[in-house]
Design a protein around this motif. Structure first.
Motif, PDB file in Angstrom:
ATOM      1  N   ASP A 118      11.519  -9.538 -27.265  1.00  0.00           N
ATOM      2  CA  ASP A 118      11.960  -9.469 -25.869  1.00  0.00           C
ATOM      3  C   ASP A 118      13.466  -9.650 -25.857  1.00  0.00           C
TER       4      ASP A 118
ATOM      5  N   LYS B 161      17.372  -9.331 -23.921  1.00  0.00           N
ATOM      6  CA  LYS B 161      18.100  -9.320 -22.642  1.00  0.00           C
ATOM      7  C   LYS B 161      19.598  -9.265 -22.936  1.00  0.00           C
TER       8      LYS B 161
ATOM      9  N   GLY C 186       9.511 -14.583 -22.753  1.00  0.00           N
ATOM     10  CA  GLY C 186      10.772 -14.307 -22.061  1.00  0.00           C
ATOM     11  C   GLY C 186      11.338 -15.490 -21.299  1.00  0.00           C
ATOM     12  N   THR C 187      10.790 -16.678 -21.518  1.00  0.00           N
ATOM     13  CA  THR C 187      11.251 -17.833 -20.737  1.00  0.00           C
ATOM     14  C   THR C 187      12.343 -18.636 -21.454  1.00  0.00           C
TER      15      THR C 187
ATOM     16  N   LYS D 186      15.679 -18.674 -23.926  1.00  0.00           N
ATOM     17  CA  LYS D 186      16.728 -17.929 -24.617  1.00  0.00           C
ATOM     18  C   LYS D 186      16.900 -18.518 -26.023  1.00  0.00           C
TER      19      LYS D 186
ATOM     20  N   THR E 218      10.857  -4.839 -26.064  1.00  0.00           N
ATOM     21  CA  THR E 218      10.831  -4.874 -24.598  1.00  0.00           C
ATOM     22  C   THR E 218      12.204  -5.257 -24.065  1.00  0.00           C
ATOM     23  N   SER E 219      12.716  -4.454 -23.160  1.00  0.00           N
ATOM     24  CA  SER E 219      13.967  -4.797 -22.496  1.00  0.00           C
ATOM     25  C   SER E 219      13.638  -5.637 -21.272  1.00  0.00           C
ATOM     26  N   MET E 220      14.082  -6.894 -21.280  1.00  0.00           N
ATOM     27  CA  MET E 220      13.824  -7.772 -20.137  1.00  0.00           C
ATOM     28  C   MET E 220      14.635  -7.345 -18.917  1.00  0.00           C
ATOM     29  N   ASP E 221      15.758  -6.688 -19.167  1.00  0.00           N
ATOM     30  CA  ASP E 221      16.568  -6.210 -18.041  1.00  0.00           C
ATOM     31  C   ASP E 221      15.856  -5.092 -17.289  1.00  0.00           C
TER      32      ASP E 221
ATOM     33  N   ASP F 244      12.372  -4.363 -17.633  1.00  0.00           N
ATOM     34  CA  ASP F 244      10.958  -4.630 -17.371  1.00  0.00           C
ATOM     35  C   ASP F 244      10.724  -4.879 -15.882  1.00  0.00           C
TER      36      ASP F 244
ATOM     37  N   GLY G  52       9.067  -1.513 -21.340  1.00  0.00           N
ATOM     38  CA  GLY G  52       9.828  -2.108 -20.249  1.00  0.00           C
ATOM     39  C   GLY G  52      10.638  -1.123 -19.443  1.00  0.00           C
TER      40      GLY G  52
END
Lengths: 251, 206
Positions: free
Chosen positions: A130, A132, A145-146, A148, A171-174, A176, A202
Motif C-alpha cells: 500500500d 501513498k 493503510g493505517t 505509515k 495499491t495506490s492509497m491516493d 483508492d 486502486g
C-alpha cells in the motif's frame, strides 16, 4: 503471449462478503463461494479474497471459505489479509488457495518472504504494497493503510523481489476509492525495474482506466473491487473494451 | 467405473486437481472414484493416474523418490501396462530426462528431452497467467487452440518433434503439451483453467 488478467477482489469478514451485491444468479450475496463462482463464470481470470476479520479465531473461518471455494471454482485463488506466519500460509494453500498475499507481516519480518518463497515456491507468494505519495516520494503503509512506515515504496518493492516475491500487488492509497484511474506514474516507476508480474490496484472507475493501467502503467494484471461489486462495470465489458484496444486478454 | 488416482508425494495444491476431476465426472455422468494417494496399491488398481507437481524440480523428484515403491509402480502403470497417465506442471517436467533448474537433476526419462529455463528477453518471470495453447498435431487432449493458466519459469525442450502435441508462445515457442502413446504432460494447470481446463480433463478420462 500471456494475457492481461482481470481480478475481482472480495472483502471477506468473518466468512461473509462485505459490500457484495445481489447479482441475479446468486441466492446469497454474502456467500463468498457464490460470489467467486459468479465472477469465475463471468470471465474473471483469477479471484482475490481479502480477509478483513478482526480476530485470529476468525481466520480459521477463512480456511473453510477457501476449502469450499476450491470445490467449485476452477480458476486461481489468491488469499490475503492478516497472514503472519508460514503456518498460516500452509493452511491456506492446503485448503486450496493457489497464492497468498502478504502485507504487514513482510514489513514486520521480511524473512517471511524468503522463508515462504523457498518453501512453497515463489509463484504462490504475492507481496501486497500500500503506497501513498508524500512530497515527492511514495511511502509504504502497513496495517491496512493505517500506519505509515519509513520504507520508500520503490526500494521496498525491489527488496521483496530479491527476497523471493513472485508477484507484486500494488495499491495506490491516493487513488483508492477515488474512481479517477490507477496511479499511472507509480505503476510506470515500478514496472521499469520489476522482473516479476505487477498487479495494479486502486482507483479504477471507468473502462478506459483499465486500458491505461496496461498501456501506460505496464501492469500485467488489474484488480478492482467496487466497480465490479456494484455492477457498474462487468468483467465482460472490460474484456471487450481491452480487446478493441488490441490488448491481449482471455475471452 | 474409472479409478483415478492423484499421486500424493508432498507436492503443493493437490486438492484442486482432485476437485476438478470430481466436478467433471459428475457433470458428464462419468462414474469415477477420484482419490489422492501415496499408496502403490492404489496405483495398481487405477485406470488413470495423474502426477501433479509444484515448486522446484529437485524437490518434486526427491518427494517422488522418497515415496516407497512409487516410481517403479508408476513405470509399470505407464510404460508396461500403458494406461492413461497425465503429468501436470512439474509433474509434466519430471517426464523428461533431466532438468537444469538449480543444477542438473535427473528426471523419470520417459519422454526424451530436457527442462531448460525460459529465456528472459525482458519478459516477466515466472510466466504467469493465461496463454494460448495451440495443437501441433492431432491428439486426444486438445483439438483446437484455447487459453490455459500457466505458472512456470522452465520448459520442456522435446528431442523428438513427434512428442510435441501443442505449443505456447512466451518469448519463444515452447512445448505446452507433450505426449507419447498413453503418456501425457501439460505445462499449464487444467484444474485452474476454468471450462477449457475441465474440457481437457474430460478428454483425458473419456
Amino acid at each position: 503471449m500471456v494475457k492481461v488478467r482481470i481480478i475481482p477482489c472480495l472483502d471477506v469478514k468473518d466468512g461473509r462478503v462485505v459490500k457484495g451485491i445481489n447479482f441475479i444468479d446468486l441466492i446469497d450475496a454474502g456467500d463468498p463461494v457464490e460470489q467467486a463462482k459468479h465472477y469465475s463464470e463471468n470471465g474473471a481470470d483469477e479471484i482475490c479474497f481479502l480477509d478483513i476479520s478482526a480476530s485470529i479465531e476468525q481466520r480459521d473461518t477463512m480456511v473453510n471459505v477457501v476449502r469450499k471455494t476450491a470445490n467449485e471454482v476452477f480458476i486461481p485463488l489468491t488469499v490475503g489479509g492478516g497472514i503472519s506466519s508460514v503456518e498460516n500460509i500452509q493452511s491456506l494453500l492446503k485448503a486450496g488457495a493457489d497464492k497468498v498475499s502478504i502485507n504487514s507481516a513482510a514489513i514486520n519480518e521480511p524473512d517471511i518472504v524468503k522463508k515462504s518463497s523457498e518453501y512453497f515456491g515463489n509463484q504462490c507468494i504475492v507481496i501486497a504494497v500500500d503506497a501513498k505519495k508524500i512530497n515527492n516520494d511514495w511511502y509504504v503503509f502497513s496495517h491496512g493503510g493505517t500506519k505509515k512506515t519509513d520504507l520508500l515504496a520503490l526500494n521496498w518493492i525491489e527488496h521483496v523481489q530479491k527476497l523471493g516475491a513472485g508477484e507484486i500487488l500494488l495499491t495506490s492509497m491516493d487513488k483508492d476509492g477515488t474512481k479517477s484511474g490507477f496511479d499511472i506514474e507509480l505503476l510506470k516507476k515500478v514496472s521499469e525495474f520489476l522482473e516479476i508480474p505487477l498487479i495494479a490496484s486502486g482507483g479504477v472507475g471507468n473502462l478506459n482506466h483499465f486500458y491505461e493501467g496496461v498501456a501506460k502503467g505496464n501492469a500485467n494484471a488489474l484488480l478492482a473491487a467496487s466497480v465490479f461489486h456494484f455492477n457498474e462495470i462487468s468483467i465482460k465489458e472490460v474484456k471487450e473494451y481491452l480487446l478493441k484496444k488490441n490488448i491481449e486478454i482471455r475471452i | 467405473m474409472k479409478n483415478i488416482t492423484i499421486v500424493d508425494y508432498g507436492s503443493g495444491n493437490v486438492l484442486s486437481a482432485q476437485k476438478s476431476f470430481i466436478k467433471i465426472s459428475k457433470d458428464n455422468n462419468i462414474q469415477a472414484n477420484v482419490i489422492i494417494s501415496k499408496n502403490v496399491n492404489d496405483i495398481k488398481n487405477s485406470t488413470h493416474v495423474v502426477l501433479p507437481g509444484q515448486g522446484a524440480f529437485s524437490t518434486c523428484m526427491s518427494g517422488l523418490q522418497n515415496t516407497p515403491g512409487m516410481i517403479e509402480e508408476l513405470y509399470d502403470f505407464a510404460l508396461v501396462k500403458k494406461k492413461p497417465f497425465l503429468g501436470i506442471c512439474v509433474g509434466m517436467q519430471m517426464l523428461a530426462e533431466a532438468s537444469e533448474e538449480n543444477g542438473l537433476h535427473k528426471g523419470l526419462g520417459w519422454i526424451k528431452g530436457f527442462i531448460r529455463p525460459l529465456p528472459k528477453k525482458n519478459l516477466k518471470m515466472p510466466h504467469m497467467g493465461w496463454n494460448s495453447v495451440k495443437p501441433k498435431q492431432s491428439n486426444s487432449l486438445l483439438s483446437k487452440a484455447a487459453d490455459y493458466y500457466f505458472v512456470h519459469s522452465y520448459y520442456f525442450e522435446c528431442q523428438d518433434r513427434e512428442n510435441i502435441l501443442a505449443e505456447t508462445q512466451y518469448g519463444i515457442n515452447f512445448t505446452s503439451i507433450v505426449g507419447k502413446e498413453n503418456i501425457y504432460g501439460v505445462q499449464f494447470h487444467p484444474e485452474k483453467s476454468s471450462s477449457q481446463g475441465l474440457n481437457l480433463i474430460k478428454n483425458f478420462i473419456s
